[in-house]
Design a protein around this motif. Sequence first.
Motif, PDB file in Angstrom:
ATOM      1  N   GLN A 163      -6.680   5.318   1.361  1.00  0.00           N
ATOM      2  CA  GLN A 163      -6.803   3.891   1.651  1.00  0.00           C
ATOM      3  C   GLN A 163      -8.185   3.572   2.222  1.00  0.00           C
ATOM      4  O   GLN A 163      -8.639   4.212   3.170  1.00  0.00           O
ATOM      5  CB  GLN A 163      -5.718   3.492   2.670  1.00  0.00           C
ATOM      6  CG  GLN A 163      -5.657   2.023   2.999  1.00  0.00           C
ATOM      7  CD  GLN A 163      -4.510   1.677   3.952  1.00  0.00           C
ATOM      8  OE1 GLN A 163      -4.248   0.502   4.182  1.00  0.00           O
ATOM      9  NE2 GLN A 163      -3.826   2.665   4.495  1.00  0.00           N
ATOM     10  N   CYS A 199      -7.278  -4.066   2.201  1.00  0.00           N
ATOM     11  CA  CYS A 199      -7.097  -2.634   1.970  1.00  0.00           C
ATOM     12  C   CYS A 199      -6.968  -2.390   0.474  1.00  0.00           C
ATOM     13  O   CYS A 199      -6.346  -3.181  -0.231  1.00  0.00           O
ATOM     14  CB  CYS A 199      -5.828  -2.114   2.634  1.00  0.00           C
ATOM     15  SG  CYS A 199      -5.653  -2.512   4.366  1.00  0.00           S
ATOM     16  N   SER A 259      -2.873   6.310   2.750  1.00  0.00           N
ATOM     17  CA  SER A 259      -2.055   5.153   2.381  1.00  0.00           C
ATOM     18  C   SER A 259      -0.601   5.324   2.768  1.00  0.00           C
ATOM     19  O   SER A 259       0.151   4.350   2.824  1.00  0.00           O
ATOM     20  CB  SER A 259      -2.162   4.903   0.873  1.00  0.00           C
ATOM     21  OG  SER A 259      -3.500   4.703   0.497  1.00  0.00           O
ATOM     22  N   ILE A 285       0.815  -1.215   0.000  1.00  0.00           N
ATOM     23  CA  ILE A 285       0.000   0.000   0.000  1.00  0.00           C
ATOM     24  C   ILE A 285       0.851   1.267   0.000  1.00  0.00           C
ATOM     25  O   ILE A 285       0.544   2.233  -0.715  1.00  0.00           O
ATOM     26  CB  ILE A 285      -0.963  -0.010   1.211  1.00  0.00           C
ATOM     27  CG1 ILE A 285      -1.925  -1.211   1.103  1.00  0.00           C
ATOM     28  CG2 ILE A 285      -1.737   1.293   1.298  1.00  0.00           C
ATOM     29  CD1 ILE A 285      -2.833  -1.204  -0.097  1.00  0.00           C
ATOM     30  N   THR A 328      -5.891   0.952  -2.116  1.00  0.00           N
ATOM     31  CA  THR A 328      -5.445   2.339  -2.206  1.00  0.00           C
ATOM     32  C   THR A 328      -5.782   2.905  -3.577  1.00  0.00           C
ATOM     33  O   THR A 328      -5.643   2.227  -4.600  1.00  0.00           O
ATOM     34  CB  THR A 328      -3.940   2.481  -1.920  1.00  0.00           C
ATOM     35  OG1 THR A 328      -3.569   3.865  -2.031  1.00  0.00           O
ATOM     36  CG2 THR A 328      -3.081   1.667  -2.858  1.00  0.00           C
TER      37      THR A 328
END
Length: 476
Positions: free
Chosen positions: A449, A433, A394, A191, A435
């Motif tokens: 994010q 997650c 992020s 990320i 991004t």
Amino acid sequence: MSVAKRQQTATSGSYDPASTSLPTFHDAVPGFQDGSDSPRAYLERCLEVIEAREPEVQAWVTINRDGARAAADAATDRIKAGRALSPIDGMPIGIKDLFMTKDMPTEMGSPLFKGNQTHADSALVYGLRLAGAVILGKTVTTELGFSHPGPTRNPFDSNRTPGGSSSGSAAAIGAGMVPATIGSQVVGSVIRPASFCGNIAIKPTLGALNRGERAGGLSQSHVGVHAGSLQDMWAVAYQIAAKAGGDAGYPGLYGQEAPAAARKPSHLVLLQTEGWETLDGTTHAAFEQILDQLRRQDIQILTRADSPTIDACEVAIADSLKLARDICCWELRWTLRNLAEKDASQMSDSLKQRLALAEDMDLADYRAALDQRDRMRARFRALAPFADGCITLSSAGIAPPFDGSGAVGEPGITHQTGLPAFNAATSALGVPCVTLPLMGVNGMPVGVQLVGQAHRDQELTGFAAWMQENVKPVSL
């Protein structure tokens, strides 16, 4: 303007998320099907961009041009015959050089593994080949996937780091070289570099994509996908799971083959993490503009001030960097001991720091760290009734200088590729997650994010698709 020319223009530090576009694969498939384009022609366009940008960016360790051309020709023949193996049949993909490839060395960013030939594919690479993907080459990783950087430069400013440890994977996407690459994350390695390089990327639920062989057997290592589009990102992740499954003992990635439809979330928790206090004013202001857009579209943004349950989660994750450091050091100690016995002079100071920390730990320390991680995960699960997911940054601002002058530290460890303060918690939590490159700060990318509950990966991509369609990128 060609992709190569457009990406060359972007290196001046004038990144604008509203106007920067990255190559996609799914958009080319109709041309493959009607004969106006082909996977081989697509590959050659990728190689053209690599030829133009690689001397500056240095994203690749090895490129297997002959093997890639043969695979692209085979994909061209299959599609022409109406026998495509999957939606990524013919897609050129870069593989982070931590994962084994039968036709290229696996050097793991360390001189101790120079020329290391395994003559075998990791499970995820094998799965991608079964889906028809064109394995183009190996992308640069930091040393064993930790803090010591390789040669890769940020594609938007060669004086800055691309992040780590998936340095080459992120930079290859940001430079427009390929539509997708494979990375991995133990603390912040998918990320954060995606944020620094203007990528779309996913760190799926822990265990959702088969890691295969991985140095150290790290308990919170995730396979991730960098891409120029959500559609390509999901297609690659789905095919790995469909062909190779998840990690042993894990159920693999849930969801359908088709990308999720855009879906507006109603409530999002602003997850500040320990990164919040590290933010510079410009990054903070840009992110507040993103949040204000969401509020104006009737999305409720909840903070720790709104609920004791949210505050309890923030408290539980507030020391995630140290927690991740301790868990990883203990789990990696056998690998580091073996490498030190082989030739400690070929190990970076950063890796030696990790070994020293590991030697100061005992089994009781490790058990305490695991207990702390379990409590964190329980606190995060308790957020599920409050919101569709969480939103945060992020990375803690833009990419720091490549020369290490922007290096930041935590007790015992120095991070030359950026502090993973917005990533350590989600890695320890093992939750998905995504991004999105929605912010430009001082002419450089910073990602936003989205974080979801475990196994709700595809739902999270639907929220991300809605944000792409409805949130105006911010540049400050």
